[in-house]
Design a protein around this motif. Sequence first.
Motif: not given
Length: 146
Positions: A62-64, A127-134
């Motif tokens: 998911p990180d890419i 899904e949210t297109f918001r920043p999320t943790p690595w």
Amino acid sequence: MTALPRIVVEQGHVEPGYAHYDDLDLMGFVHNCRYPVMVERALTGFWSRNGFTYAEGKYSQPDIFLAVAEFSIRYRAPIRGTVPYAVHFWISKLAESSVVYDFRVLSEDGGTVHAEGHRVHIRIDTETFRPTPWTPAFHEVAEKLL
């Protein structure tokens, strides 16, 4: 294309590349707009070999799924012609959902800095297109670049 001689660096990674005819401007120099592509390809090569790929419409990790938030480059000396080069990059800052890569585009022997700068990635939730943790998997590979 021959393999680049090993360029020894204290931190980060050196990824080889090759300037092609279609990278050149009318003077026979690598066009300025090609340097960001060189950096992109170097990062993609490194991360792909470490299991972070995109194939057949699927992300292996998911990180890419990320956005480039900033890209800054300073040109120092032109690359002339269809020649090997190297991109040296490392992580200068790793935060919860962002990472800053510093980079140098080098000559084949590492003796000339053609360009240098930094690039900022923000990991984005699919899904949210918001920043999320690595993820921990990202942190494990990123350690090689810190």
